[in-house]
Design a protein around this motif. Structure first.
Motif, mmCIF file in Angstrom:
data_model
loop_
_atom_site.group_PDB
_atom_site.id
_atom_site.type_symbol
_atom_site.label_atom_id
_atom_site.label_comp_id
_atom_site.label_asym_id
_atom_site.label_seq_id
_atom_site.Cartn_x
_atom_site.Cartn_y
_atom_site.Cartn_z
ATOM 1 N N SER A 125 -2.480 -0.784 3.586
ATOM 2 C CA SER A 125 -2.755 -0.015 4.803
ATOM 3 C C SER A 125 -1.528 0.784 5.225
ATOM 4 O O SER A 125 -1.631 1.966 5.592
ATOM 5 N N GLY A 126 -0.356 0.161 5.169
ATOM 6 C CA GLY A 126 0.873 0.860 5.510
ATOM 7 C C GLY A 126 1.146 2.007 4.562
ATOM 8 O O GLY A 126 1.567 3.091 4.983
ATOM 9 N N LYS A 127 0.907 1.770 3.264
ATOM 10 C CA LYS A 127 1.125 2.815 2.267
ATOM 11 C C LYS A 127 0.142 3.967 2.475
ATOM 12 O O LYS A 127 0.512 5.145 2.346
ATOM 13 N N TYR A 128 -1.111 3.631 2.802
ATOM 14 C CA TYR A 128 -2.117 4.671 3.029
ATOM 15 C C TYR A 128 -1.726 5.568 4.197
ATOM 16 O O TYR A 128 -1.785 6.801 4.108
ATOM 17 N N PHE A 129 -1.308 4.929 5.308
ATOM 18 C CA PHE A 129 -0.931 5.701 6.491
ATOM 19 C C PHE A 129 0.307 6.554 6.221
ATOM 20 O O PHE A 129 0.381 7.713 6.629
ATOM 21 N N GLU A 130 1.268 5.986 5.508
ATOM 22 C CA GLU A 130 2.485 6.738 5.189
ATOM 23 C C GLU A 130 2.174 7.938 4.295
ATOM 24 O O GLU A 130 2.682 9.045 4.516
ATOM 25 N N ASN A 131 1.332 7.727 3.287
ATOM 26 C CA ASN A 131 0.958 8.836 2.406
ATOM 27 C C ASN A 131 0.208 9.923 3.155
ATOM 28 O O ASN A 131 0.437 11.120 2.953
#
Length: 442
Positions: A125-131
Protein backbone atom coordinates in the motif's frame (compact mmCIF):
# COMPACT_ATOMS: atom_id res chain seq x y z
CA UNK A 1 -26.19 38.03 -5.80
CA UNK A 2 -28.95 35.59 -4.85
CA UNK A 3 -29.57 34.97 -1.16
CA UNK A 4 -29.15 31.66 0.61
CA UNK A 5 -32.17 30.04 2.18
CA UNK A 6 -31.78 29.32 5.91
CA UNK A 7 -31.08 25.61 5.41
CA UNK A 8 -28.99 26.40 2.32
CA UNK A 9 -26.79 28.78 4.32
CA UNK A 10 -26.27 26.29 7.16
CA UNK A 11 -25.43 23.40 4.84
CA UNK A 12 -23.15 25.58 2.69
CA UNK A 13 -21.22 26.76 5.75
CA UNK A 14 -21.08 23.17 6.96
CA UNK A 15 -19.76 22.22 3.52
CA UNK A 16 -17.13 24.94 3.83
CA UNK A 17 -16.03 23.85 7.30
CA UNK A 18 -16.19 20.08 6.72
CA UNK A 19 -13.37 19.14 4.42
CA UNK A 20 -10.33 16.94 4.23
CA UNK A 21 -9.18 18.56 7.47
CA UNK A 22 -11.97 16.67 9.25
CA UNK A 23 -11.80 13.53 7.17
CA UNK A 24 -8.05 13.16 6.76
CA UNK A 25 -6.10 15.45 9.09
CA UNK A 26 -8.30 15.10 12.21
CA UNK A 27 -8.06 11.28 12.47
CA UNK A 28 -4.30 11.05 11.95
CA UNK A 29 -3.63 13.92 14.37
CA UNK A 30 -5.87 12.33 16.99
CA UNK A 31 -4.01 9.06 16.49
CA UNK A 32 -0.61 10.74 16.74
CA UNK A 33 -1.53 12.77 19.85
CA UNK A 34 -2.98 10.20 22.20
CA UNK A 35 -6.69 10.14 21.31
CA UNK A 36 -9.44 11.33 23.63
CA UNK A 37 -7.58 14.00 25.62
CA UNK A 38 -6.51 15.59 22.34
CA UNK A 39 -10.14 15.55 21.15
CA UNK A 40 -11.28 17.27 24.36
CA UNK A 41 -8.71 20.06 23.97
CA UNK A 42 -9.61 20.36 20.27
CA UNK A 43 -13.29 20.87 21.17
CA UNK A 44 -12.43 23.62 23.66
CA UNK A 45 -10.27 25.47 21.15
CA UNK A 46 -12.86 25.03 18.38
CA UNK A 47 -15.40 26.90 20.53
CA UNK A 48 -13.11 29.48 22.15
CA UNK A 49 -11.03 30.35 19.08
CA UNK A 50 -12.84 29.06 16.01
CA UNK A 51 -16.36 30.10 16.96
CA UNK A 52 -15.23 33.54 18.18
CA UNK A 53 -13.66 34.40 14.81
CA UNK A 54 -16.53 32.69 13.01
CA UNK A 55 -19.01 35.17 14.52
CA UNK A 56 -16.74 38.11 13.69
CA UNK A 57 -16.55 37.10 10.02
CA UNK A 58 -20.28 36.51 9.93
CA UNK A 59 -20.98 40.00 11.31
CA UNK A 60 -18.77 41.68 8.69
CA UNK A 61 -20.42 39.83 5.81
CA UNK A 62 -23.96 40.34 7.09
CA UNK A 63 -23.50 44.08 7.75
CA UNK A 64 -22.02 44.92 4.35
CA UNK A 65 -23.17 42.25 1.87
CA UNK A 66 -19.72 42.76 0.34
CA UNK A 67 -16.60 40.73 -0.37
CA UNK A 68 -13.91 40.77 2.38
CA UNK A 69 -11.89 43.69 0.94
CA UNK A 70 -14.96 45.91 0.57
CA UNK A 71 -16.30 44.76 3.95
CA UNK A 72 -13.15 46.06 5.67
CA UNK A 73 -13.40 49.28 3.64
CA UNK A 74 -17.03 49.96 4.55
CA UNK A 75 -16.75 49.09 8.24
CA UNK A 76 -13.42 50.79 9.01
CA UNK A 77 -14.01 54.05 10.96
CA UNK A 78 -10.85 55.55 9.40
CA UNK A 79 -7.89 54.58 7.18
CA UNK A 80 -10.36 52.80 4.94
CA UNK A 81 -7.98 52.25 2.02
CA UNK A 82 -5.37 50.70 4.30
CA UNK A 83 -7.91 48.35 5.88
CA UNK A 84 -9.12 47.32 2.42
CA UNK A 85 -5.77 45.58 1.88
CA UNK A 86 -6.73 43.17 4.66
CA UNK A 87 -8.86 41.51 2.03
CA UNK A 88 -5.64 39.90 0.81
CA UNK A 89 -6.72 36.99 3.03
CA UNK A 90 -8.80 35.89 0.04
CA UNK A 91 -5.61 34.84 -1.74
CA UNK A 92 -5.05 32.27 1.02
CA UNK A 93 -8.10 30.37 -0.18
CA UNK A 94 -6.77 30.34 -3.74
CA UNK A 95 -3.42 28.97 -2.55
CA UNK A 96 -5.06 26.31 -0.39
CA UNK A 97 -7.46 25.32 -3.17
CA UNK A 98 -4.52 24.75 -5.52
CA UNK A 99 -2.90 21.93 -3.55
CA UNK A 100 -6.18 20.91 -1.90
CA UNK A 101 -7.63 20.07 -5.32
CA UNK A 102 -4.70 17.75 -5.95
CA UNK A 103 -5.46 15.88 -2.70
CA UNK A 104 -9.14 15.67 -3.68
CA UNK A 105 -7.90 14.10 -6.91
CA UNK A 106 -6.05 11.48 -4.86
CA UNK A 107 -9.28 10.73 -2.97
CA UNK A 108 -11.25 10.39 -6.21
CA UNK A 109 -8.58 8.03 -7.54
CA UNK A 110 -8.94 5.82 -4.46
CA UNK A 111 -12.71 5.92 -4.91
CA UNK A 112 -12.33 4.49 -8.41
CA UNK A 113 -9.82 1.77 -7.47
CA UNK A 114 -11.89 0.51 -4.55
CA UNK A 115 -13.25 -2.36 -6.65
CA UNK A 116 -10.02 -3.32 -8.38
CA UNK A 117 -6.62 -2.50 -6.90
CA UNK A 118 -6.84 -2.26 -3.11
CA UNK A 119 -3.42 -3.30 -1.73
CA UNK A 120 -3.47 -6.15 0.76
CA UNK A 121 -0.63 -5.12 3.11
CA UNK A 122 1.07 -1.97 4.39
CA UNK A 123 4.24 -2.46 2.35
CA UNK A 124 2.43 -2.77 -0.97
CA UNK A 125 0.00 0.00 0.00
CA UNK A 126 2.82 2.40 0.84
CA UNK A 127 4.62 1.56 -2.39
CA UNK A 128 1.42 2.03 -4.40
CA UNK A 129 0.77 5.46 -2.90
CA UNK A 130 4.38 6.53 -3.36
CA UNK A 131 4.40 5.42 -7.00
CA UNK A 132 1.10 7.15 -7.67
CA UNK A 133 2.16 10.49 -6.17
CA UNK A 134 5.77 10.52 -7.41
CA UNK A 135 5.70 8.81 -10.79
CA UNK A 136 2.24 8.81 -12.37
CA UNK A 137 2.03 12.43 -13.54
CA UNK A 138 -0.63 11.95 -16.22
CA UNK A 139 -2.93 10.01 -13.92
CA UNK A 140 -2.59 12.65 -11.18
CA UNK A 141 -3.23 15.47 -13.65
CA UNK A 142 -6.36 13.66 -14.84
CA UNK A 143 -7.83 13.31 -11.33
CA UNK A 144 -6.74 16.82 -10.36
CA UNK A 145 -8.47 18.17 -13.48
CA UNK A 146 -11.60 16.13 -12.75
CA UNK A 147 -11.86 17.59 -9.25
CA UNK A 148 -11.07 21.09 -10.52
CA UNK A 149 -13.69 21.19 -13.27
CA UNK A 150 -16.31 19.58 -11.01
CA UNK A 151 -16.35 22.34 -8.41
CA UNK A 152 -15.72 25.19 -10.83
CA UNK A 153 -18.81 24.10 -12.78
CA UNK A 154 -20.69 24.37 -9.49
CA UNK A 155 -19.30 27.88 -8.93
CA UNK A 156 -20.37 28.92 -12.44
CA UNK A 157 -24.01 28.31 -11.45
CA UNK A 158 -23.84 30.98 -8.74
CA UNK A 159 -24.89 31.05 -5.10
CA UNK A 160 -28.46 29.75 -5.29
CA UNK A 161 -28.28 27.31 -8.21
CA UNK A 162 -24.67 26.27 -7.68
CA UNK A 163 -23.25 26.50 -4.17
CA UNK A 164 -26.51 26.07 -2.25
CA UNK A 165 -27.87 23.32 -4.50
CA UNK A 166 -24.71 21.20 -4.43
CA UNK A 167 -24.53 21.46 -0.63
CA UNK A 168 -28.22 20.58 -0.29
CA UNK A 169 -27.40 17.36 -2.15
CA UNK A 170 -23.89 16.44 -1.07
CA UNK A 171 -23.95 17.28 2.65
CA UNK A 172 -27.02 15.12 3.51
CA UNK A 173 -25.58 12.38 1.26
CA UNK A 174 -22.25 12.68 3.08
CA UNK A 175 -24.03 12.33 6.43
CA UNK A 176 -25.99 9.32 5.19
CA UNK A 177 -22.92 7.49 3.88
CA UNK A 178 -20.90 8.16 7.04
CA UNK A 179 -23.68 7.04 9.37
CA UNK A 180 -24.18 3.88 7.32
CA UNK A 181 -20.50 3.14 7.77
CA UNK A 182 -20.76 4.04 11.45
CA UNK A 183 -23.65 1.59 11.79
CA UNK A 184 -21.52 -1.17 10.31
CA UNK A 185 -18.55 -0.17 12.49
CA UNK A 186 -20.71 -0.59 15.60
CA UNK A 187 -21.06 -4.30 14.77
CA UNK A 188 -17.29 -4.82 14.98
CA UNK A 189 -15.30 -5.56 18.13
CA UNK A 190 -12.94 -2.68 17.37
CA UNK A 191 -15.75 -0.14 17.84
CA UNK A 192 -15.62 -0.17 21.65
CA UNK A 193 -11.88 0.42 21.57
CA UNK A 194 -12.38 3.27 19.10
CA UNK A 195 -15.08 4.73 21.32
CA UNK A 196 -12.81 4.65 24.34
CA UNK A 197 -9.83 5.97 22.36
CA UNK A 198 -11.79 8.98 21.09
CA UNK A 199 -14.28 9.83 23.83
CA UNK A 200 -12.91 8.74 27.22
CA UNK A 201 -10.31 11.40 28.13
CA UNK A 202 -6.93 10.27 29.41
CA UNK A 203 -5.26 13.53 30.42
CA UNK A 204 -1.98 11.76 31.13
CA UNK A 205 -1.44 11.52 27.38
CA UNK A 206 -1.54 15.29 26.96
CA UNK A 207 1.65 17.27 26.54
CA UNK A 208 2.66 20.72 25.38
CA UNK A 209 3.05 19.61 21.77
CA UNK A 210 -0.35 17.92 21.57
CA UNK A 211 -2.09 21.00 23.02
CA UNK A 212 -0.50 23.17 20.33
CA UNK A 213 -1.51 20.64 17.67
CA UNK A 214 -5.11 20.74 18.92
CA UNK A 215 -5.09 24.54 18.79
CA UNK A 216 -3.83 24.59 15.21
CA UNK A 217 -6.29 21.93 14.08
CA UNK A 218 -9.26 23.71 15.70
CA UNK A 219 -8.38 26.93 13.93
CA UNK A 220 -7.90 25.35 10.51
CA UNK A 221 -11.00 23.09 10.52
CA UNK A 222 -13.38 25.99 11.22
CA UNK A 223 -12.68 27.59 7.81
CA UNK A 224 -11.96 31.01 9.34
CA UNK A 225 -9.33 33.50 8.20
CA UNK A 226 -9.84 33.26 4.43
CA UNK A 227 -13.05 35.27 4.10
CA UNK A 228 -15.30 32.33 3.21
CA UNK A 229 -17.66 32.82 6.17
CA UNK A 230 -17.73 36.56 5.45
CA UNK A 231 -18.55 35.95 1.79
CA UNK A 232 -21.30 33.43 2.47
CA UNK A 233 -22.81 35.71 5.14
CA UNK A 234 -22.99 38.49 2.56
CA UNK A 235 -25.62 36.38 0.78
CA UNK A 236 -27.60 35.70 3.95
CA UNK A 237 -31.27 36.60 4.14
CA UNK A 238 -32.71 38.67 7.00
CA UNK A 239 -34.74 35.77 8.44
CA UNK A 240 -31.73 33.70 9.54
CA UNK A 241 -30.83 33.40 13.23
CA UNK A 242 -27.08 34.07 13.22
CA UNK A 243 -26.47 32.59 16.66
CA UNK A 244 -28.24 29.25 16.29
CA UNK A 245 -27.10 28.81 12.67
CA UNK A 246 -23.48 29.09 13.80
CA UNK A 247 -24.03 26.61 16.63
CA UNK A 248 -25.51 24.14 14.15
CA UNK A 249 -22.45 24.52 11.93
CA UNK A 250 -20.00 23.96 14.80
CA UNK A 251 -22.00 21.02 16.15
CA UNK A 252 -22.19 19.35 12.73
CA UNK A 253 -18.53 20.05 12.05
CA UNK A 254 -17.45 18.42 15.32
CA UNK A 255 -19.93 15.54 14.89
CA UNK A 256 -18.57 14.65 11.45
CA UNK A 257 -14.99 14.72 12.77
CA UNK A 258 -15.91 12.34 15.59
CA UNK A 259 -17.92 10.02 13.32
CA UNK A 260 -15.09 9.74 10.78
CA UNK A 261 -12.66 9.15 13.63
CA UNK A 262 -14.84 6.36 15.04
CA UNK A 263 -15.09 4.71 11.62
CA UNK A 264 -11.37 4.86 10.92
CA UNK A 265 -10.20 3.77 14.37
CA UNK A 266 -12.75 0.93 14.51
CA UNK A 267 -11.04 -0.64 11.50
CA UNK A 268 -7.59 0.18 12.89
CA UNK A 269 -8.32 -1.59 16.19
CA UNK A 270 -10.32 -4.38 14.53
CA UNK A 271 -7.26 -5.54 12.63
CA UNK A 272 -4.72 -4.89 15.37
CA UNK A 273 -3.04 -1.87 13.78
CA UNK A 274 -1.65 1.13 15.66
CA UNK A 275 -3.68 4.38 15.63
CA UNK A 276 -0.56 6.59 15.49
CA UNK A 277 0.26 5.99 11.84
CA UNK A 278 0.55 9.62 10.73
CA UNK A 279 -0.50 11.15 7.41
CA UNK A 280 -0.62 7.79 5.66
CA UNK A 281 -3.59 6.64 7.75
CA UNK A 282 -6.22 7.32 5.07
CA UNK A 283 -4.25 6.55 1.91
CA UNK A 284 -2.00 3.72 3.08
CA UNK A 285 -3.42 1.97 6.15
CA UNK A 286 -7.18 2.10 5.54
CA UNK A 287 -7.14 0.58 2.01
CA UNK A 288 -5.32 -2.49 3.36
CA UNK A 289 -7.88 -2.88 6.15
CA UNK A 290 -10.77 -2.61 3.68
CA UNK A 291 -9.04 -5.18 1.44
CA UNK A 292 -9.17 -7.75 4.25
CA UNK A 293 -12.98 -7.70 4.12
CA UNK A 294 -13.20 -8.74 0.48
CA UNK A 295 -16.15 -7.45 -1.56
CA UNK A 296 -17.74 -5.90 1.56
CA UNK A 297 -14.51 -4.03 2.24
CA UNK A 298 -14.39 -2.80 -1.35
CA UNK A 299 -17.92 -1.45 -1.00
CA UNK A 300 -17.03 0.26 2.28
CA UNK A 301 -13.88 1.68 0.68
CA UNK A 302 -15.94 3.10 -2.19
CA UNK A 303 -18.45 4.72 0.20
CA UNK A 304 -15.69 6.09 2.46
CA UNK A 305 -13.61 7.69 -0.28
CA UNK A 306 -16.69 8.96 -2.10
CA UNK A 307 -17.76 10.65 1.15
CA UNK A 308 -14.28 12.19 1.45
CA UNK A 309 -14.58 13.42 -2.14
CA UNK A 310 -17.87 15.15 -1.32
CA UNK A 311 -16.35 16.75 1.78
CA UNK A 312 -13.36 17.99 -0.19
CA UNK A 313 -15.36 19.39 -3.10
CA UNK A 314 -17.80 21.37 -0.93
CA UNK A 315 -14.89 22.81 1.02
CA UNK A 316 -12.94 23.71 -2.13
CA UNK A 317 -15.92 25.70 -3.42
CA UNK A 318 -15.80 27.92 -0.32
CA UNK A 319 -12.06 28.55 -0.63
CA UNK A 320 -12.23 30.28 -4.02
CA UNK A 321 -15.66 31.93 -3.78
CA UNK A 322 -14.37 34.99 -1.81
CA UNK A 323 -11.89 35.96 -4.55
CA UNK A 324 -14.46 35.36 -7.29
CA UNK A 325 -16.91 37.60 -5.41
CA UNK A 326 -14.20 40.25 -5.01
CA UNK A 327 -13.36 40.36 -8.72
CA UNK A 328 -17.05 40.66 -9.57
CA UNK A 329 -17.58 43.64 -7.26
CA UNK A 330 -14.19 45.36 -7.68
CA UNK A 331 -14.07 45.26 -11.47
CA UNK A 332 -17.83 45.18 -12.17
CA UNK A 333 -17.40 42.09 -14.31
CA UNK A 334 -19.50 38.99 -14.91
CA UNK A 335 -19.27 35.97 -12.66
CA UNK A 336 -18.05 33.78 -15.53
CA UNK A 337 -15.12 36.11 -16.26
CA UNK A 338 -14.21 36.21 -12.55
CA UNK A 339 -14.33 32.41 -12.41
CA UNK A 340 -12.07 32.15 -15.47
CA UNK A 341 -9.48 34.41 -13.82
CA UNK A 342 -9.50 32.62 -10.47
CA UNK A 343 -9.78 29.21 -12.08
CA UNK A 344 -6.73 29.84 -14.26
CA UNK A 345 -4.64 30.75 -11.20
CA UNK A 346 -5.82 27.72 -9.23
CA UNK A 347 -5.20 25.36 -12.14
CA UNK A 348 -1.69 26.63 -12.89
CA UNK A 349 -0.65 26.53 -9.23
CA UNK A 350 -2.24 23.11 -8.75
CA UNK A 351 -0.53 21.82 -11.90
CA UNK A 352 2.84 22.96 -10.51
CA UNK A 353 2.01 21.30 -7.18
CA UNK A 354 1.39 18.05 -9.06
CA UNK A 355 4.68 18.24 -10.94
CA UNK A 356 6.61 19.17 -7.78
CA UNK A 357 5.91 15.67 -6.41
CA UNK A 358 6.95 13.90 -9.62
CA UNK A 359 10.51 12.58 -9.63
CA UNK A 360 11.45 14.05 -13.04
CA UNK A 361 10.34 17.59 -12.11
CA UNK A 362 10.94 17.63 -8.37
CA UNK A 363 14.37 19.27 -8.41
CA UNK A 364 13.29 22.04 -10.78
CA UNK A 365 10.38 22.91 -8.47
CA UNK A 366 12.29 22.77 -5.19
CA UNK A 367 13.39 26.00 -3.52
CA UNK A 368 15.28 26.23 -0.22
CA UNK A 369 14.73 22.51 0.37
CA UNK A 370 10.94 22.78 -0.04
CA UNK A 371 8.96 21.67 -3.06
CA UNK A 372 6.35 23.93 -4.66
CA UNK A 373 3.53 21.92 -3.03
CA UNK A 374 5.17 22.26 0.39
CA UNK A 375 5.79 26.00 -0.04
CA UNK A 376 2.14 26.68 -0.91
CA UNK A 377 1.05 24.61 2.08
CA UNK A 378 3.53 26.36 4.39
CA UNK A 379 2.74 29.92 3.27
CA UNK A 380 -1.03 29.48 3.37
CA UNK A 381 -1.45 27.25 6.43
CA UNK A 382 1.36 28.54 8.66
CA UNK A 383 1.48 32.25 7.80
CA UNK A 384 -1.41 33.67 5.76
CA UNK A 385 -4.28 31.80 7.45
CA UNK A 386 -3.28 32.76 11.02
CA UNK A 387 -2.60 36.35 9.90
CA UNK A 388 -6.12 36.49 8.45
CA UNK A 389 -7.55 35.31 11.77
CA UNK A 390 -5.52 37.86 13.74
CA UNK A 391 -6.59 40.73 11.48
CA UNK A 392 -10.27 39.81 11.88
CA UNK A 393 -9.93 39.63 15.69
CA UNK A 394 -8.19 43.00 15.88
CA UNK A 395 -10.48 44.77 13.41
CA UNK A 396 -13.80 43.57 14.83
CA UNK A 397 -12.64 43.66 18.46
CA UNK A 398 -10.85 47.02 18.48
CA UNK A 399 -11.88 49.09 15.45
CA UNK A 400 -15.52 48.28 14.69
CA UNK A 401 -18.05 50.08 16.85
CA UNK A 402 -19.49 47.74 19.46
CA UNK A 403 -22.95 49.30 18.99
CA UNK A 404 -23.02 47.98 15.42
CA UNK A 405 -22.14 44.48 16.58
CA UNK A 406 -24.84 44.61 19.25
CA UNK A 407 -27.45 45.39 16.60
CA UNK A 408 -26.39 42.29 14.70
CA UNK A 409 -26.15 39.82 17.58
CA UNK A 410 -28.18 40.94 20.59
CA UNK A 411 -31.54 39.92 19.07
CA UNK A 412 -30.18 36.39 18.76
CA UNK A 413 -27.71 35.74 21.60
CA UNK A 414 -28.64 38.19 24.39
CA UNK A 415 -26.43 40.52 26.45
CA UNK A 416 -24.54 37.96 28.55
CA UNK A 417 -23.54 35.67 25.66
CA UNK A 418 -22.61 38.72 23.59
CA UNK A 419 -20.24 39.96 26.32
CA UNK A 420 -18.62 36.53 26.61
CA UNK A 421 -18.11 36.35 22.83
CA UNK A 422 -16.75 39.89 22.63
CA UNK A 423 -14.29 39.22 25.46
CA UNK A 424 -13.04 36.02 23.82
CA UNK A 425 -12.67 37.80 20.48
CA UNK A 426 -10.69 40.74 21.91
CA UNK A 427 -8.50 39.11 24.51
CA UNK A 428 -8.37 35.32 24.11
CA UNK A 429 -8.66 34.32 20.45
CA UNK A 430 -5.93 36.72 19.16
CA UNK A 431 -3.39 35.35 21.64
CA UNK A 432 -4.09 31.77 20.65
CA UNK A 433 -3.91 32.56 16.92
CA UNK A 434 -0.61 34.38 17.45
CA UNK A 435 0.64 31.18 19.11
CA UNK A 436 -0.45 29.26 15.99
CA UNK A 437 1.43 31.76 13.79
CA UNK A 438 4.63 31.69 15.84
CA UNK A 439 4.60 27.91 16.03
CA UNK A 440 4.09 27.68 12.27
CA UNK A 441 7.02 29.99 11.61
CA UNK A 442 9.31 28.15 14.01
Amino acid sequence: MNHFSKIGFILSIVGAAIGLGNAWKFPYMVGANGGSAFVLVYLVFAIVVGLSIFYAEMAMGKLTAKNPAHAFYELAPNHKKAWKFSGIMMITGVFVASFYTLIIGWVIHYTFISFSELPSNLASSGKYFENFTSKEALKQIFYFSLAFFTYFLVLAKGVKLGIERINLILIPTLFLMLFLMLGYSMSLEGFNKALEFLLVPDLSKLNYESVLNALGLAFFTMCVGIGAIMTYSASLGNDTNLFTSSLYVVALNITISIVIGLIIFTFVFEFGEKPSQGVGLAFISLPTLFAKLGILGQSLSFIFFLALSFAGLTSAVSMVEPFIFFIQQEFKTSRIKAICVVGSVVYVLGFLCTLSNISEFKDALTFLNKGFFDWLDFLSSNIMLPLGGIVICVFVGYFMKVEILKKVFLPYMGEIVFKIWYFLLKFVAPIFVIVVLIRGLI
